[in-house]
Design an enzyme around this catalytic site. Structure first.
Site, PDB file in Angstrom:
ATOM      1  N   ASP A  77      27.156 -21.643 -19.009  1.00  0.00           N
ATOM      2  CA  ASP A  77      28.572 -21.366 -18.786  1.00  0.00           C
ATOM      3  C   ASP A  77      29.048 -22.005 -17.483  1.00  0.00           C
ATOM      4  OD1 ASP A  77      30.955 -19.554 -19.407  1.00  0.00           O
ATOM      5  OD2 ASP A  77      30.478 -18.930 -17.369  1.00  0.00           O
ATOM      6  N   GLU A 131      28.510 -26.291 -20.896  1.00  0.00           N
ATOM      7  CA  GLU A 131      29.967 -26.221 -21.039  1.00  0.00           C
ATOM      8  C   GLU A 131      30.552 -27.275 -20.108  1.00  0.00           C
ATOM      9  OE1 GLU A 131      33.803 -23.231 -20.708  1.00  0.00           O
ATOM     10  OE2 GLU A 131      32.165 -23.032 -19.289  1.00  0.00           O
TER      11      GLU A 131
HETATM   12  C1  GLC Z   1      33.592 -20.112 -19.363  1.00  0.00           C
HETATM   13  C2  GLC Z   1      33.691 -19.195 -20.563  1.00  0.00           C
HETATM   14  C3  GLC Z   1      34.930 -18.365 -20.416  1.00  0.00           C
HETATM   15  C4  GLC Z   1      34.785 -17.534 -19.165  1.00  0.00           C
HETATM   16  C5  GLC Z   1      34.522 -18.408 -17.931  1.00  0.00           C
HETATM   17  C6  GLC Z   1      34.040 -17.599 -16.777  1.00  0.00           C
HETATM   18  O1  GLC Z   1      34.639 -21.010 -19.315  1.00  0.00           O
HETATM   19  O2  GLC Z   1      33.668 -19.948 -21.731  1.00  0.00           O
HETATM   20  O3  GLC Z   1      35.136 -17.537 -21.525  1.00  0.00           O
HETATM   21  O4  GLC Z   1      35.955 -16.789 -18.948  1.00  0.00           O
HETATM   22  O5  GLC Z   1      33.513 -19.361 -18.197  1.00  0.00           O
HETATM   23  O6  GLC Z   1      32.739 -17.132 -17.003  1.00  0.00           O
END
Ligand code: GLC
Length: 582
Positions: A244, A306
């Site tokens: 993440d 991500e």
């Molecule tokens: C990423 C996740 C999102 C979350 C953020 C903070 O972007 O996909 O849902 O709010 O990280 O952890």
């Protein structure tokens, strides 16, 4: 992790290894499984509710594994299911080595892992390395004083004098005891990224919600602790992690102001360019060490990132470039989420072609829990399912691993709340009406045309079931051979067994027709993929269309009986996949 627990989980792993996962038909022993995988993201709150509390849970996932197997899913990525105050619905983790009681317990998790394994489905966990919950024991201790053993585990700062020249209005708004935050950095979710803690008379940094303090990755103890938590799950048998917000682990040590851009964001704060608070080069050293750790495990464990990047060159850095020693599958968000992304053949041709220029296997993504669903972003309101079939064709016939999101294969729509008082996602409350939050893409999975779409026995589900569930659901689509679900299943089965679709290079054809996207997947027996992005029939001419063909898949029934491409008019929004007849 206590020694006994570590030993117990090593034992669990040993047992799992005694029943190795069978290879898929066309998988060669040298192919890592993830290379051609279909990975399916599950938002655990919204997938299946086994205990009738209106919230999804792990047993609810286990109950629906047959559906995933039938779809041809190779792995599920489960969004965070760890204990959490649920401010950011699990992305604020209070304990990295357990399961939130709302979702079940570790025994449920082990059962899920085992049942999935029996269906040749791997389990990938979401790992939030950038921040913890403010209720995590590490932060509670860290925030308690300046001298405790965890004092340096988060990003703390004294702030600067409130009378310092040049401070911004946002800094002023967050003044405490004559101090303001040390710079202009903003939380992605609104306001200053710095929060005052009276016990320390200091600010801490949080890139996301105030309840999500950033860990200090310059402290080696933090890296060790986080790697240990990952070992906890790897030892249990998970197939890897989706990392993440991975680009945000480090911040500029000098805390320089991020440059301002014109205008304000959806939370009403000035637009900033996160030059000093995102994508710092140090993160790549961590990823290399993480990869080396993960590689000590058998069975090709995978690291998915991500990775929202501005271009393919930046994306390639997440593979480790030529060295390929970082993430195996950083997400390509450029095709599906680029700011110019639209239902346009030229857009897809250009971005898909450049997406091939990475030192590794591309991973295409069109849907996730943070963005409106692709069926709405690429739909026009009247041909949404036809267009969704085209998008599915791109996803599943490109040279890439594919990531899909629960609901996408049946065409679930984005159901954004209409009233502020109905919003669950905090950014939708603070940002209303410019930012309505992410509830719309997180509504309960639609399984049946029955009560609560078969998601829950409780009439009060955590988000309302979208009214279109009476027609858009697994059961109804299962019975209709022309449904989006059947189109998905067909393409997934095709890509699994066809050597050209698995590994053949992508050769883009018919470049001069802006309405169609055509590519050939090279191989001893090539495959030609043709898609009409327009609402009118399109001729597909070119030298490449000579010879007899066999249809592998056609979204329009009229194409199925054709044996040649000569003079063919591709019907509106049709997708057609063929191979030479001989
Ligand atoms: C990423 C996740 C999102 C979350 C953020 C903070 O972007 O996909 O849902 O709010 O990280 O952890």
């Amino acid at each position: 992790m206590p020694l006994l627990r570590r030993l117990a989980s090593r034992l669990a792993l040993a047992c799992l290894l005694l029943t190795p996962m069978a290879l898929n038909a066309a998988q060669t022993p040298t192919d890592p499984w993830w290379k051609h995988a279909l990975i399916y993201e599950i938002y655990p709150r919204s997938f299946g509710d086994s205990n009738g509390d209106g919230i999804g849970d792990l047993n609810g996932i286990t109950a629906h594994l047959d559906h995933l197997q039938e779809l041809g899913v190779d792995a599920i990525w489960i969004a965070p299911m760890y204990p959490s105050p649920q401010i950011d619905f699990g992305y604020d983790i209070a304990d990295y080595e357990s399961v939130d009681p709302k979702y079940g317990n570790l025994a449920d998790f082990d059962r899920l892992l085992k049942s999935a394994r029996q269906r040749h489905i791997r389990v990938i966990l979401d790992m939030v390395l950038n921040h913890t919950s403010d209720k995590h024991a590490w932060f509670v201790e860290s925030a308690s004083s300046r001298s405790n053993p965890k004092a340096d585990w988060y990003v703390w700062n004294d702030g600067i004098d409130a009378s310092t020249p040049g401070i911004t209005p946002l800094q002023k708004r967050f003044a405490h005891d004559g101090k303001v935050p040390p710079n202009n950095w903003e939380s992605v979710f609104g306001g200053s990224a710095w929060e005052w803690v009276p016990a320390r008379k200091q600010f801490y940094y949080h890139r996301f919600y105030v309840q999500q303090p950033d860990l200090n990755w310059r402290n080696p103890a933090v890296e060790k602790a986080m790697f240990d938590t990952m070992r906890f799950w790897l030892d249990r048998g998970v197939a890897g992690f989706r990392l993440d917000a991975i680009s945000t682990l480090f911040e500029d040590p000098q805390l320089r102001n991020d440059p301002e851009r014109p205008g304000t964001n959806d939370q009403g704060d000035p637009n900033l360019h996160s030059l000093y608070s995102d994508n710092l080069p140090e993160v790549h050293d961590v990823i290399r060490r993480l990869r080396a750790m993960v590689d000590t495990y058998p069975d090709d464990r995978v690291l998915i990132g991500e990775t929202y990047t501005p271009d393919v060159a930046e994306l390639d850095k997440w593979y480790g470039g030529e060295r390929r020693d970082e993430l195996q599958l950083p997400m390509n968000m450029l095709v599906g989420f680029g700011w110019q992304a639209r239902f346009d053949a030229n857009w897809f041709r250009t971005t898909l072609e450049s997406s091939q220029q990475v030192h590794g296997q591309p991973l295409l993504v069109f849907d996730n829990h943070d963005n409106p669903r692709s069926i709405d972003r690429f739909g026009d309101g009247s041909h949404d399912v036809q267009r969704a079939k085209v998008i599915a064709t791109v996803l599943l016939t490109s040279r890439a691993a594919a990531l899909t999101y629960y609901g996408a294969p049946i065409g679930m729509a984005t159901a954004t709340p209409k009233r502020r008082e109905d919003v669950q996602d905090p950014i939708g409350i603070t940002g209303w009406p410019r930012e309505k939050g992410r509830d719309g893409e997180r509504t309960p999975m639609q399984w049946t045309p029955g009560p609560q779409a078969g998601f829950s026995s409780n009439t009060h589900t955590w988000l309302p079931v979208t009214p279109d569930y009476t027609t858009v659901n697994v059961q109804t689509e299962d019975a209709d051979p022309e449904s989006l679900l059947h189109w998905y299943r067909q393409l997934v089965a095709l890509r699994r067994d066809n050597p050209a679709l698995r590994d053949g290079a992508m050769q883009f054809l018919a470049r001069d027709n802006a309405q169609v996207l055509v590519y050939r997947r090279e191989g001893a027996k090539p495959v030609l993929v043709m898609m009409n992005f327009s609402g009118s029939a399109q001729a597909i001419d070119g030298k490449w269309q000579e010879g007899a063909v066999t249809t592998l898949a056609a979204s329009d029934a009229s194409l199925r009986k054709l044996t040649s491409l000569q003079g063919v008019q591709l019907p509106p929004y049709a997708a057609w996949v063929v191979t030479p007849a001989h």
